[in-house]
Design a protein around this motif. Structure first.
Motif, PDB file in Angstrom:
ATOM      1  N   ARG A  94       0.826  -1.217   0.000  1.00 46.61           N
ATOM      2  CA  ARG A  94       0.000   0.000   0.000  1.00 46.61           C
ATOM      3  C   ARG A  94       0.856   1.262   0.000  1.00 46.61           C
ATOM      4  O   ARG A  94       0.728   2.122   0.863  1.00 46.61           O
ATOM      5  N   LEU A  95       1.710   1.349  -1.004  1.00 47.43           N
ATOM      6  CA  LEU A  95       2.706   2.422  -1.035  1.00 47.43           C
ATOM      7  C   LEU A  95       2.220   3.661  -1.761  1.00 47.43           C
ATOM      8  O   LEU A  95       1.257   3.618  -2.525  1.00 47.43           O
ATOM      9  N   ASP A  96       2.910   4.742  -1.518  1.00 46.89           N
ATOM     10  CA  ASP A  96       2.765   5.971  -2.285  1.00 46.89           C
ATOM     11  C   ASP A  96       4.173   6.573  -2.351  1.00 46.89           C
ATOM     12  O   ASP A  96       5.103   6.019  -1.749  1.00 46.89           O
ATOM     13  N   PRO A  97       4.364   7.675  -3.074  1.00 46.12           N
ATOM     14  CA  PRO A  97       5.721   8.213  -3.205  1.00 46.12           C
ATOM     15  C   PRO A  97       6.371   8.560  -1.857  1.00 46.12           C
ATOM     16  O   PRO A  97       7.570   8.328  -1.674  1.00 46.12           O
ATOM     17  N   GLU A  98       5.612   9.095  -0.905  1.00 44.07           N
ATOM     18  CA  GLU A  98       6.196   9.472   0.386  1.00 44.07           C
ATOM     19  C   GLU A  98       6.713   8.248   1.133  1.00 44.07           C
ATOM     20  O   GLU A  98       7.831   8.234   1.648  1.00 44.07           O
ATOM     21  N   LYS A  99       5.872   7.204   1.219  1.00 36.57           N
ATOM     22  CA  LYS A  99       6.292   5.981   1.907  1.00 36.57           C
ATOM     23  C   LYS A  99       7.504   5.371   1.207  1.00 36.57           C
ATOM     24  O   LYS A  99       8.426   4.869   1.847  1.00 36.57           O
ATOM     25  N   THR A 100       7.488   5.445  -0.129  1.00 35.48           N
ATOM     26  CA  THR A 100       8.580   4.861  -0.910  1.00 35.48           C
ATOM     27  C   THR A 100       9.905   5.563  -0.600  1.00 35.48           C
ATOM     28  O   THR A 100      10.937   4.911  -0.423  1.00 35.48           O
TER      29      THR A 100
END
Lengths: 127, 208
Positions: A94-100
């Protein structure tokens, strides 16, 4: 007709020549972004773009970035798998750019897996 | 973040809708199918003709291909077999996007020769999805499949942007096409529309 300029490619070739070819297995970390239909619909491409930017801006030369298909956990997409040489692979969900970016900084650069975004860490306990 | 998966409420409670938000995501998906089918050369052509008010996307590969029965099956999301890994939701979603915009898809395929998927749209249809970040799609494809070659052509009323990874690899003479400066160059070339005007937002700058 717009095309790539050959002189640009030659300039890059001279600049990059002599650096290690990561594709030949000589890498420290391999990152796989899951790019099945489910992953793409859920936002895998921005995750891939973010990783490329991180690798580029930090001038990292020992990390290989690649893609794979559906891993069968579609409701957890976008997902990526990080394999540090000699360690068990870890899937992030459940990723997005910030988490990545956070995972890149903490796991890839510092070697500390980010437990809060991981599918699981270790095997189940019996107590 | 530009993604078709819309979330509601807190992350832990979010609901997903499986929809490709723009056409470049469909292209990414269908081309990933082609790489999974063992293709070594994939042609991606995006042609817009304002006089005819048509937009046509053609994806042609030299992968393992499909027999006639499978070609009819790939359009049906509930009739897929997982034995080939060639089928799934990707084609039905593309067909839905085409139909919503006054268009259709056509698939022609031959075992051991390859597959061609042609999606056509009414270019000015209000439900025609935008092309989106085609540069990010191509960079993701090249990065994930460095051994596959891609021919890319986008043309708007005859003005074209062209890319052929075989030519790039020849010029690079052993340097990997996945080297960040090379991917940057490709990104820059493809981010501009054939007229030279930058109409495509990148994944990073698009609003969520």
């Amino acid at each position: 007709m717009a095309k790539l300029r050959i002189e640009d490619l030659k300039r890059i070739k001279e600049g990059v020549k002599g650096t290690v070819n990561l594709r030949e297995g000589n890498f420290r970390v391999k990152i796989t972004v899951h790019m099945g239909t489910c992953g793409i619909a859920a936002g895998a491409r921005p995750v891939m773009s973010t990783l490329l930017k991180e690798i580029e801006s930090r001038h990292v030369t020992d990390v290989i970035l690649t893609s794979s298909g559906c891993a069968g956990l579609c409701s957890h997409e976008p997902m990526l798998t990080i394999e540090v040489q000699g360690q068990a692979p870890i899937k992030y969900i459940r990723l997005d750019p910030e988490k990545t970016s956070k995972i890149f900084e903490e796991h890839v650069m510092q070697g500390n897996p980010v437990a809060e975004y991981a599918l699981s860490l270790g095997s189940e306990t019996t107590h | 973040m530009k993604t078709a998966a819309r979330t509601t409420g807190r992350a832990a409670e979010r609901r997903w809708t499986a929809e490709m938000e723009d056409l470049s995501l469909h292209i990414l998906d269908v081309v990933e199918n082609a790489t999974a089918a063992g293709a070594t050369l994939i042609e991606i052509r995006i042609h817009e003709d304002s006089r005819k008010d048509r937009m046509v996307i053609t994806i042609k590969d030299n992968g393992q291909g499909m027999d006639g029965e499978m070609v009819t099956k790939v359009k049906d999301p509930f009739c897929t077999t997982r034995t080939t890994r060639r089928v799934g939701m990707g084609i039905p979603l593309l067909e839905q996007s085409a139909r919503e915009a006054g268009g259709s898809i056509e698939i022609t395929s031959e075992p051991n020769v390859g597959t061609e998927v042609v999606a056509s749209f009414c270019a000015s249809h209000i439900d025609r999805k935008p092309l989106g970040d085609i540069a990010a799609t191509m960079v993701a494809l090249i990065l994930g499949n460095p051994d596959v070659d891609f021919i890319y052509q986008r043309s708007i009323d005859g003005v074209t942007t062209d890319l052929d990874t075989r030519e790039i690899k020849e010029q690079l003479d052993g340097v990997s096409i996945t080297a960040p400066p090379v991917l940057n160059l490709i990104q820059d070339l493809l981010s501009a529309t054939p007229e030279g005007e930058d109409l495509n937002g990148s994944d990073q700058t698009a609003s969520s």
